[in-house]
Scaffold this motif. Structure first.
Motif, PDB file in Angstrom:
ATOM      1  N   LYS A  17      -5.276   7.095   0.784  1.00 33.69           N
ATOM      2  CA  LYS A  17      -5.868   8.219   0.397  1.00 33.69           C
ATOM      3  C   LYS A  17      -5.210   9.318   1.113  1.00 33.69           C
ATOM      4  O   LYS A  17      -4.827  10.525   0.549  1.00 33.69           O
ATOM      5  CB  LYS A  17      -7.340   8.203   0.474  1.00 33.69           C
ATOM      6  N   THR A  18      -5.143   9.349   2.404  1.00 33.49           N
ATOM      7  CA  THR A  18      -4.339  10.386   3.175  1.00 33.49           C
ATOM      8  C   THR A  18      -3.026  10.394   2.724  1.00 33.49           C
ATOM      9  O   THR A  18      -2.429  11.420   2.668  1.00 33.49           O
ATOM     10  CB  THR A  18      -4.365   9.824   4.674  1.00 33.49           C
ATOM     11  N   ALA A  19      -2.277   9.202   2.749  1.00 35.81           N
ATOM     12  CA  ALA A  19      -0.961   9.164   2.169  1.00 35.81           C
ATOM     13  C   ALA A  19      -0.602   9.879   0.863  1.00 35.81           C
ATOM     14  O   ALA A  19       0.138  10.808   0.549  1.00 35.81           O
ATOM     15  CB  ALA A  19      -0.243   8.033   2.179  1.00 35.81           C
ATOM     16  N   LEU A  20      -1.552   9.717  -0.182  1.00 40.06           N
ATOM     17  CA  LEU A  20      -1.689  10.579  -1.660  1.00 40.06           C
ATOM     18  C   LEU A  20      -1.475  11.767  -1.411  1.00 40.06           C
ATOM     19  O   LEU A  20      -0.854  12.680  -1.901  1.00 40.06           O
ATOM     20  CB  LEU A  20      -2.449   9.727  -2.401  1.00 40.06           C
ATOM     21  N   THR A  80       0.625  -1.279  -0.056  1.00 39.73           N
ATOM     22  CA  THR A  80      -0.030  -0.028   0.030  1.00 39.73           C
ATOM     23  C   THR A  80       0.946   1.356  -0.030  1.00 39.73           C
ATOM     24  O   THR A  80       2.089   1.110   0.399  1.00 39.73           O
ATOM     25  CB  THR A  80      -0.914  -0.029   1.208  1.00 39.73           C
ATOM     26  N   PHE A  81      -0.027   2.296  -0.415  1.00 37.53           N
ATOM     27  CA  PHE A  81       1.089   3.731  -0.318  1.00 37.53           C
ATOM     28  C   PHE A  81       0.960   4.033   1.203  1.00 37.53           C
ATOM     29  O   PHE A  81      -0.072   4.161   1.851  1.00 37.53           O
ATOM     30  CB  PHE A  81       0.243   4.728  -1.190  1.00 37.53           C
ATOM     31  N   THR A  82       2.342   4.562   1.455  1.00 39.51           N
ATOM     32  CA  THR A  82       2.396   5.348   2.883  1.00 39.51           C
ATOM     33  C   THR A  82       3.337   6.589   2.793  1.00 39.51           C
ATOM     34  O   THR A  82       3.834   6.825   1.503  1.00 39.51           O
ATOM     35  CB  THR A  82       3.346   4.150   3.890  1.00 39.51           C
ATOM     36  N   TYR A  83       3.083   7.459   3.720  1.00 35.45           N
ATOM     37  CA  TYR A  83       3.729   8.623   3.561  1.00 35.45           C
ATOM     38  C   TYR A  83       4.266   8.850   4.835  1.00 35.45           C
ATOM     39  O   TYR A  83       3.706   8.892   5.828  1.00 35.45           O
ATOM     40  CB  TYR A  83       3.031   9.814   2.905  1.00 35.45           C
ATOM     41  N   GLY A  84       5.707   9.301   5.034  1.00 35.62           N
ATOM     42  CA  GLY A  84       6.158   9.588   6.244  1.00 35.62           C
ATOM     43  C   GLY A  84       6.431   8.377   7.311  1.00 35.62           C
ATOM     44  O   GLY A  84       6.904   8.716   8.223  1.00 35.62           O
ATOM     45  N   THR A  85       6.856   7.195   6.555  1.00 33.01           N
ATOM     46  CA  THR A  85       7.141   6.110   7.216  1.00 33.01           C
ATOM     47  C   THR A  85       8.665   5.558   6.995  1.00 33.01           C
ATOM     48  O   THR A  85       9.298   6.277   6.050  1.00 33.01           O
ATOM     49  CB  THR A  85       6.331   4.898   7.004  1.00 33.01           C
ATOM     50  N   THR A  86       9.108   4.462   7.534  1.00 29.91           N
ATOM     51  CA  THR A  86      10.549   4.103   7.266  1.00 29.91           C
ATOM     52  C   THR A  86      10.356   3.030   6.101  1.00 29.91           C
ATOM     53  O   THR A  86      11.412   2.273   5.848  1.00 29.91           O
ATOM     54  CB  THR A  86      10.887   3.532   8.448  1.00 29.91           C
ATOM     55  N   LEU A 132       6.067   7.126  -0.041  1.00 24.75           N
ATOM     56  CA  LEU A 132       6.164   8.013  -1.227  1.00 24.75           C
ATOM     57  C   LEU A 132       7.256   9.273  -0.789  1.00 24.75           C
ATOM     58  O   LEU A 132       7.584   9.945  -2.045  1.00 24.75           O
ATOM     59  CB  LEU A 132       4.685   8.444  -1.127  1.00 24.75           C
ATOM     60  N   GLN A 133       7.595   9.305   0.416  1.00 24.20           N
ATOM     61  CA  GLN A 133       8.287  10.566   0.541  1.00 24.20           C
ATOM     62  C   GLN A 133       9.873  10.287  -0.233  1.00 24.20           C
ATOM     63  O   GLN A 133      10.705  11.227  -0.256  1.00 24.20           O
ATOM     64  CB  GLN A 133       8.605  10.929   2.187  1.00 24.20           C
ATOM     65  N   ASN A 134      10.035   9.217  -0.485  1.00 23.12           N
ATOM     66  CA  ASN A 134      11.302   8.876  -1.215  1.00 23.12           C
ATOM     67  C   ASN A 134      11.176   9.058  -2.755  1.00 23.12           C
ATOM     68  O   ASN A 134      12.269   8.939  -3.473  1.00 23.12           O
ATOM     69  CB  ASN A 134      11.690   7.382  -0.812  1.00 23.12           C
ATOM     70  N   TYR A 135      10.068   9.519  -3.371  1.00 24.89           N
ATOM     71  CA  TYR A 135      10.037   9.894  -4.814  1.00 24.89           C
ATOM     72  C   TYR A 135       9.676  11.337  -5.072  1.00 24.89           C
ATOM     73  O   TYR A 135       8.958  12.023  -4.182  1.00 24.89           O
ATOM     74  CB  TYR A 135       8.923   8.815  -5.268  1.00 24.89           C
ATOM     75  N   ASP A 136       9.933  11.672  -6.131  1.00 27.13           N
ATOM     76  CA  ASP A 136       9.558  12.900  -6.763  1.00 27.13           C
ATOM     77  C   ASP A 136       7.972  12.667  -7.462  1.00 27.13           C
ATOM     78  O   ASP A 136       7.300  13.953  -7.264  1.00 27.13           O
ATOM     79  CB  ASP A 136      10.563  13.587  -7.807  1.00 27.13           C
ATOM     80  N   VAL A 137       7.681  11.853  -8.031  1.00 27.40           N
ATOM     81  CA  VAL A 137       6.593  11.728  -9.175  1.00 27.40           C
ATOM     82  C   VAL A 137       6.067  10.297  -8.581  1.00 27.40           C
ATOM     83  O   VAL A 137       6.723   9.294  -8.849  1.00 27.40           O
ATOM     84  CB  VAL A 137       6.896  12.105 -10.390  1.00 27.40           C
TER      85      VAL A 137
END
Length: 474
Positions: free
Chosen positions: A303-306, A272-278, A283-288
């Protein structure tokens, strides 16, 4: 919740799943069908999806899988609804069980990726990856201990950088009766991990949300039917003259072109998509992030992560398909999934529930717009072969901008075939059809169509938009 009255069309749709654009072969007759090329491989026989072989008991025993012989101790091949899996089955392990390769891979190992998830309602489990370079006599631990706490497959990535013959063992380490599943084990040959790209941008292509459902093939590359994190052969082998058939996937031309421009590409094979995790592919590791016609609804957490990803500066490339294009018969197609993500209309874009076949030249006249007149050339047309339009709302988001409309439409807020927007510090591009990105090569057995080369504008549009999303252009 999705309106159930539209589900009457699902049985009819299932009859049409015979081409990459499964819905209407007649309009697509303008595109020449292309036979799918041979698949690439990581180490021979990988990724291992545990699809072949049978083992129904936890008692230690060997089983012949697609990659070779494995010993499954306190482990079996599970195919129940409680077994997280890609395909029909995965390996399920309990207690202090182990999955052990009884053979070596001879191409070495740069990176090992493993899909993992907890079984059913069981509590979390911990596990480790171990390697042997002496035919299984001794083992050494690779990387850190992993915790499996989700019921959806997540991807753990291990950097190995081991040349020569090597084999691996997966060990469940908590010793409890909680069960954990493993799937999509991939061993990249030594040297195939993409090298650092300096100032290049990082693009992530989603392969975890039904992009391979039915006869779709909206990924860069598949190995044994599975999209792996790093397409193979490695991106480091791409030169200015490399053909898009270097990778097997219906959008490989797009990925190869991005690499030629100095950028790096990866796929999200599962999870799944995540943001701000290890997480390795947070997703924080990518530009696009490129999502081409998703067929699995995003979870609330996704949806929150996106939205966080875009709000904090990421670029999101949203590609839809037409109304009633549910390839996996779960009641959700890409227009519904995109509209569900955009509840409240944060981007000022709503995907219409329509189905159009049209070559449009009705584009925004602007010599400064970097999507239509960017470094990859000027865009003059966009062809849909069963796609959806969008309604734009500057009231919801003043930054939303139509770029290409139906020929019959005014250049306003209705019937947009391509649009852009911003949200927070990030950027969004929408295209309502997957056909223009389809390069005509895909997994063996799939019939796909070359929309990428249907006209010069399609490649220019997707590449210009990619660079704009990555903030290479303004």
């Amino acid at each position: 919740m999705k309106i159930s009255t539209r589900l009457w069309a699902v049985p009819l749709l299932a009859l049409a799943l015979g081409c990459a654009k499964t819905d209407s072969l007649a309009p697509q007759g303008t595109l020449a069908p292309v036979a799918a090329g041979a698949q690439n491989a990581s180490n021979a026989g990988f990724p291992e999806g545990f699809e072949s072989g049978t083992k129904t008991a936890y008692t230690a025993g060997s089983v012949t899988l697609g990659s070779g012989s494995w010993t499954l101790d306190e482990a079996l091949l599970g195919n129940t609804t409680a077994d997280p899996k890609t395909g029909s089955q995965s390996a399920r392990v309990r207690n202090a069980g182990r999955l052990t390769m009884n053979f070596n891979v001879t191409g070495g190992a740069s990176t090992v990726t493993i899909g993992h998830a907890k079984y059913g309602t069981d509590a979390s489990s911990t596990w480790e990856l171990w390697k042997s370079t002496d035919n299984g006599s001794t083992y050494a631990k690779v990387g850190s201990t992993i915790t499996s706490s989700s019921t959806t497959l997540q991807t753990a990535s291990f950097t190995v950088n081991q040349s020569g013959a090597v084999r691996f063992q997966i060990r469940k380490t908590d010793g409890t009766t909680n069960r954990v599943n493993f799937d999509n084990v991939d061993i990249q040959t030594y040297g195939t991990t993409p090298p650092p790209t300096g100032t290049g941008k990082k693009f992530l292509i989603d392969g975890a949300h039904g992009e391979l459902a039915g006869n779709a093939d909206w990924v860069l590359d598949v190995d044994s039917g599975i999209p792996v994190r790093y397409p193979t052969p490695g991106a480091s082998g791409i030169t200015a003259t490399t053909a898009e058939t270097y990778w097997t996937g219906a959008i490989s031309a797009w990925g190869v072109a991005l690499v030629k421009l100095g950028h790096s590409v990866e796929q999200l094979p599962s999870g799944t998509f995540t943001y701000g995790t290890t997480a390795a592919q947070d997703l924080q590791n990518y530009d696009v992030l490129i999502i081409n016609e998703p067929n699995v609804r995003f979870t609330t957490a996704e949806k929150t992560a996106l939205l966080q990803f875009v709000q904090n500066g990421g670029g999101l490339f949203m590609i839809s398909d037409h109304d009633i294009s549910d390839r996996n018969n779960d009641g959700w197609d890409s227009p519904d999934i995109w509209n569900d993500l955009m509840s409240g209309n944060p981007f000022g874009i709503t995907v219409n529930l329509d189905n159009i076949v049209e070559n449009s030249t009705n584009e925004l006249v602007s010599s400064t717009n970097q999507i239509l007149n960017g470094p990859q050339g000027a865009v003059s047309q966009l062809s849909f072969h069963n796609g959806a339009t969008a309604t734009l709302s500057p009231t919801a988001n003043a930054a939303v901008k139509g770029l290409i409309w139906r020929n019959s439409a005014g250049q306003g807020n209705s019937l947009a075939m391509c649009a852009s927007s911003t949200y927070g510090a990030g950027r969004i591009v929408f295209i309502g059809d997957s056909s223009p990105a389809d390069d005509g090569t895909g997994s063996p057995g799939n019939t796909v169509y070359d929309g990428w080369n249907e006209n010069v504008s399609h490649a220019r549009l997707h590449l210009n938009a990619s660079l704009w999303l990555a903030k290479v252009t303004n």
